[in-house]
Write an enzyme that holds these catalytic residues in place. Sequence first.
Site, short mmCIF file in Angstrom:
data_model
loop_
_atom_site.label_atom_id
_atom_site.label_comp_id
_atom_site.label_asym_id
_atom_site.label_seq_id
_atom_site.Cartn_x
_atom_site.Cartn_y
_atom_site.Cartn_z
N SER A 25 38.42 24.23 29.16
CA SER A 25 39.38 23.35 29.83
C SER A 25 38.69 22.52 30.91
CB SER A 25 40.52 24.16 30.44
OG SER A 25 40.05 24.97 31.51
N LYS A 30 25.54 34.13 41.21
CA LYS A 30 26.15 32.91 40.69
C LYS A 30 27.48 32.62 41.39
CE LYS A 30 27.68 30.91 36.28
NZ LYS A 30 26.92 29.65 36.37
N ARG A 48 29.71 38.01 35.50
CA ARG A 48 30.96 38.74 35.29
C ARG A 48 30.75 40.04 34.52
NH1 ARG A 48 34.26 36.22 38.15
NH2 ARG A 48 34.36 33.94 38.23
N ASP A 87 38.52 35.02 32.50
CA ASP A 87 37.44 35.61 33.29
C ASP A 87 37.66 37.10 33.54
OD1 ASP A 87 35.89 33.37 33.48
OD2 ASP A 87 36.52 32.81 35.49
N GLY A 108 28.77 25.69 35.12
CA GLY A 108 29.62 24.93 34.21
C GLY A 108 30.41 23.84 34.91
#
Length: 438
Positions: free
Chosen positions: A174, A417, A392, A320, A98
């Site tokens: 954001s 990742k 995650r 997260d 991202g």
Amino acid sequence: MKQYQCRTIMEGRRFSVTVPGSKSITNRALLLGALAKGKSRLNGVLFSDDSRVFMKALEEIGFQVNIDVDNACVEIEGLGGRLPESVKERKVYVGSAGTAARFLTAMLALSGQKYLVDSSDQMKERPMEPLLRALEELGAQIEYLERPYAFPFRILGRADVNPEKVDLNIDASSQFLSALLLSAVMCPKGVTIHLTGNRNAKAYVTISMKMMAEFGVQTEQLDENTYRVLSGQEYKSREYQIEPDVSAACYFYAIAAITGNEAKVMHVHKTTTQGDIKFLDVLEQMGCQVCEEEDGIVLRGVRREQKLKAISVKMSDFSDQTMTLAAIAPFADDKVEIEGVEHIRRQESDRLRGIVMELRRMGISCEEREDGVTIYPGEVKPAVIETYEDHRMAMAFAVTGCRVEGIVIDNPMCCKKTFENYFEVLTNLDLTTKMVTE
């Protein structure tokens, strides 16, 4: 490794770990080094799928990038806000990262040069439209090759218009705001960004602004929703030390929280600007003890028979850790309520739906809402956890498996990742030192 069989951890032990450098800070530092004038040396760099994609993309753009994996160091030769010139269209691949997708797109679109930008299938489904619309307002000319406002696309140049103000919606991420701020030095007249929408979670934007200042460019925040970068500023090359990744550290604090142990994560401190440090406040409210030492923060979990305290928390500033809190919620003394995280439905996976699916797979009752979830404590049953190609999800639910038998993580290596050797570190935790009791 196709599956990882979690192992439970005995109570009353103390362990310490060192986690990789912050992904957020690593990728921001790579971009700032590329935009600075001269050679920057970045120390403590995270090497993961995302950061490697970022470095490779910078090389595809034409920057000189010297990589020293053994010493966690990268040197990059910046051109003072310009990009390497090319007579032909350059192809740039941003993978599933991202930060690479948003940050590099802004830099490329504001450069005035021609690029073909592509991504993984996963990234093609993630939000880009608000950022791309803002870049078009700033003069970027973009041709969409499959779907409007999604990868892949061609950047055809930049029109000779330089508006000084642009509207931007960051409800989905954001990173859109950080992307525009970081590359705003490429706007000849500077730029003022006015935020629309409802989301005010800007912890990662604070990191961007702090790092911009450390590289020599100031950002003004005129009010809660208005940011300005004045013209005439230039990033300065420098040597820069990257902080440990607090997001990664939180998994080990969570393990201590539910196993009745004590965990120290080396070199993590409360002075960090990383928003996930707020997760320690949550764990304190749930009954854990937190102490900062000279070389890191120590967390002592509650004894197993006492259980964690129930909590209701808005996690928009440290989303997260939503999966981490969900993974330890079954061990609370009453329901755990998480809200303010609707945007995580559009990240590597629909994380709220994934949380609900996997908790129910373990026999835990929960209620899904549009912006959160309520989780009820209960007896965790053995289960194979699906990870949805989401790092995650894999790392968080491995925490549950440190408390109860029979938890297996499917496709654990999706954690590459951000934390390539997470499961190796988890397996090799040194649990030989007994915790000193009060």
